[in-house]
Design an enzyme around this catalytic site. Structure first.
Site, PDB file in Angstrom:
ATOM      1  N   LYS A  11       0.860  -1.210   0.000  1.00 30.55           N
ATOM      2  CA  LYS A  11       0.000   0.000   0.000  1.00 30.55           C
ATOM      3  C   LYS A  11       0.879   1.237   0.000  1.00 30.55           C
ATOM      4  O   LYS A  11       2.047   1.197   0.407  1.00 30.55           O
ATOM      5  CB  LYS A  11      -0.927   0.022   1.214  1.00 30.55           C
ATOM      6  CG  LYS A  11      -0.251   0.078   2.604  1.00 30.55           C
ATOM      7  CD  LYS A  11       0.165   1.455   3.079  1.00 30.55           C
ATOM      8  CE  LYS A  11       0.976   1.405   4.371  1.00 30.55           C
ATOM      9  NZ  LYS A  11       1.833   2.532   4.652  1.00 30.55           N
ATOM     10  N   ASP A 137      -2.186  -1.894  10.008  1.00 31.31           N
ATOM     11  CA  ASP A 137      -2.397  -1.840   8.551  1.00 31.31           C
ATOM     12  C   ASP A 137      -3.021  -3.125   7.992  1.00 31.31           C
ATOM     13  O   ASP A 137      -3.386  -3.167   6.811  1.00 31.31           O
ATOM     14  CB  ASP A 137      -1.064  -1.613   7.826  1.00 31.31           C
ATOM     15  CG  ASP A 137      -0.519  -0.201   8.032  1.00 31.31           C
ATOM     16  OD1 ASP A 137      -1.293   0.668   8.463  1.00 31.31           O
ATOM     17  OD2 ASP A 137       0.672   0.007   7.760  1.00 31.31           O
TER      18      ASP A 137
HETATM   19  P1  ATP Z   1       5.438  -1.026   9.547  1.00 32.66           P
HETATM   20  O1  ATP Z   1       4.640   0.214   9.364  1.00 32.66           O
HETATM   21  O2  ATP Z   1       4.699  -2.141  10.215  1.00 32.66           O
HETATM   22  O3  ATP Z   1       6.829  -0.802  10.078  1.00 32.66           O
HETATM   23  P2  ATP Z   1       6.567  -1.292   6.957  1.00 32.66           P
HETATM   24  O4  ATP Z   1       5.849  -1.391   5.670  1.00 32.66           O
HETATM   25  O5  ATP Z   1       7.340  -0.021   7.157  1.00 32.66           O
HETATM   26  O6  ATP Z   1       5.540  -1.538   8.071  1.00 32.66           O
HETATM   27  P3  ATP Z   1       7.408  -4.037   6.966  1.00 32.66           P
HETATM   28  O7  ATP Z   1       7.962  -4.408   5.635  1.00 32.66           O
HETATM   29  O8  ATP Z   1       6.069  -4.533   7.310  1.00 32.66           O
HETATM   30  O9  ATP Z   1       7.545  -2.478   7.139  1.00 32.66           O
HETATM   31  O10 ATP Z   1       8.486  -4.507   8.056  1.00 32.66           O
HETATM   32  C1  ATP Z   1       8.541  -3.995   9.365  1.00 32.66           C
HETATM   33  C2  ATP Z   1       9.293  -4.998  10.260  1.00 32.66           C
HETATM   34  O11 ATP Z   1       8.461  -6.130  10.420  1.00 32.66           O
HETATM   35  C3  ATP Z   1      10.593  -5.511   9.657  1.00 32.66           C
HETATM   36  O12 ATP Z   1      11.656  -4.984  10.385  1.00 32.66           O
HETATM   37  C4  ATP Z   1      10.531  -7.026   9.749  1.00 32.66           C
HETATM   38  O13 ATP Z   1      11.572  -7.558  10.515  1.00 32.66           O
HETATM   39  C5  ATP Z   1       9.218  -7.334  10.439  1.00 32.66           C
HETATM   40  N1  ATP Z   1       8.401  -8.373   9.734  1.00 32.66           N
HETATM   41  C6  ATP Z   1       7.648  -9.278  10.335  1.00 32.66           C
HETATM   42  N2  ATP Z   1       7.011 -10.058   9.432  1.00 32.66           N
HETATM   43  C7  ATP Z   1       7.364  -9.610   8.227  1.00 32.66           C
HETATM   44  C8  ATP Z   1       7.022 -10.009   6.908  1.00 32.66           C
HETATM   45  N3  ATP Z   1       6.204 -11.046   6.656  1.00 32.66           N
HETATM   46  N4  ATP Z   1       7.550  -9.306   5.885  1.00 32.66           N
HETATM   47  C9  ATP Z   1       8.368  -8.251   6.137  1.00 32.66           C
HETATM   48  N5  ATP Z   1       8.752  -7.853   7.361  1.00 32.66           N
HETATM   49  C10 ATP Z   1       8.243  -8.512   8.412  1.00 32.66           C
END
Ligand code: ATP
Length: 292
Positions: A11, A137
């Site tokens: 997203k 989210d």
């Molecule tokens: P958020 O706002 O939750 O931080 P984001 O989009 O910025 O979301 P994500 O890619 O969801 O970031 O990753 C955030 C953290 O979640 C990472 O540091 C990772 O270690 C952990 N994580 C847990 N499960 C997953 C997954 N299935 N894919 C990616 N990261 C994951």
């Protein structure tokens, strides 16, 4: 059926304001989400051995209970008193910790996929409630398309999804923890802000130029002050031919541009390609998860 394949779409936030801090430590948001075509592939299999196995080659993605996909299986299993062995393979395309909700999208794909594979029969609103327990989210990633998000981003009102709007995404390879950005947010700073109503109206009218001109993200201030290179990248992106506007998504570091068409997006992609760790042109998506 022994397995199911689910696309987990990323997203972007076309608008994100933080409207207050809550007693539970979270922040109340006003945000407009849109799903995009960029997605991870999540393959879910029944396995004879009990327990949950998660495999992902990306070094930043945990394979234990810290993985949101793992916790999504646990959550459904707890609800029905056990579902047997489950193996999950995640093929990552969405950059990690990049403001694109990659982990949340994976959790949404697992909730959707496990519900179908094991014929659990949970209605969409129940899956969304369970998803909300995993991450703010996750409900949007399950619902997909376009939506206004209030509360911690989990109180959703659907908006008409934009069809095939061209986007360019850039990430300089900086992983940012969402929690650290919210900690740095200074409520005493009066930042000039746009109102959510304007961009919401442009989304409803499918006015892509108006959307590009009214993008807003309150989290840019704390992120740009720590990483000025993201600010520089966004500025360069916004001056590309055919760019209607550029913005950082979520808590960063990904910046995206709303582009006139796919040609303009591809031309800019060539411009940035060898200079950033992640650069891709994509389009808006009407769905957050889809079985393929
Ligand atoms: P958020 O706002 O939750 O931080 P984001 O989009 O910025 O979301 P994500 O890619 O969801 O970031 O990753 C955030 C953290 O979640 C990472 O540091 C990772 O270690 C952990 N994580 C847990 N499960 C997953 C997954 N299935 N894919 C990616 N990261 C994951």
């Amino acid at each position: 059926m022994q397995d199911i394949r689910v696309r987990a779409h990323a997203k972007i936030n076309l608008y994100l304001d933080v409207v207050g801090k809550r007693e539970d430590g979270y922040h109340n948001l006003e945000t407009i989400f849109h799903s995009i075509d960029l997605h991870d592939d999540v393959i879910i299999r029944k396995q004879d051995t009990m327990g949950i196995t998660v495999r992902c080659e990306h070094p930043g993605v945990p394979s234990d209970a810290a993985n949101l996909a793992y916790r999504a299986v646990e959550c459904l299993s707890d609800e029905v008193g056990g579902i047997g062995g489950v193996a999950i393979d995640i093929y990552k395309r969405i950059p990690v910790a990049a403001g694109l909700a990659g982990g949340s999208a994976n959790a949404a794909a697992v909730l959707h996929g496990v519900n179908q594979l094991f014929e659990l029969g949970f209605a969409q609103n129940v899956l969304m409630r369970l998803g909300g327990q995993l991450g703010a989210d996750v409900p949007f990633c399950l619902q997909g398309g376009a939506a206004l998000g209030l509360g911690i981003g989990d109180q959703l009102t659907s908006l008409p999804a934009l069809s095939n709007v061209s986007l360019l995404l850039l990430n300089p390879g900086i992983e940012i923890s969402t929690a650290s950005v919210f900690k740095k947010l200074n409520f005493s700073l009066t930042t000039p802000k746009k109102t959510c109503i304007i961009i919401k109206t442009h989304v409803e009218k499918r006015n892509v130029v108006g959307i590009g001109e009214n993008l807003y993200n309150r989290l840019e201030v704390p992120v740009f002050s720590e990483y000025p290179e993201i600010f520089t990248l966004k500025n360069e992106l916004s001056t590309q031919a055919g760019c209607y506007g550029a913005l950082m998504s979520g808590s960063g570091a990904t910046v995206f541009a709303v582009m006139h068409d796919a040609n303009a997006a591809h031309r800019s992609e060539l411009h940035f390609k060898n200079r950033v760790s992640f650069c891709t042109s994509t389009v808006t998506s009407p769905v957050g998860v889809s079985v393929y």
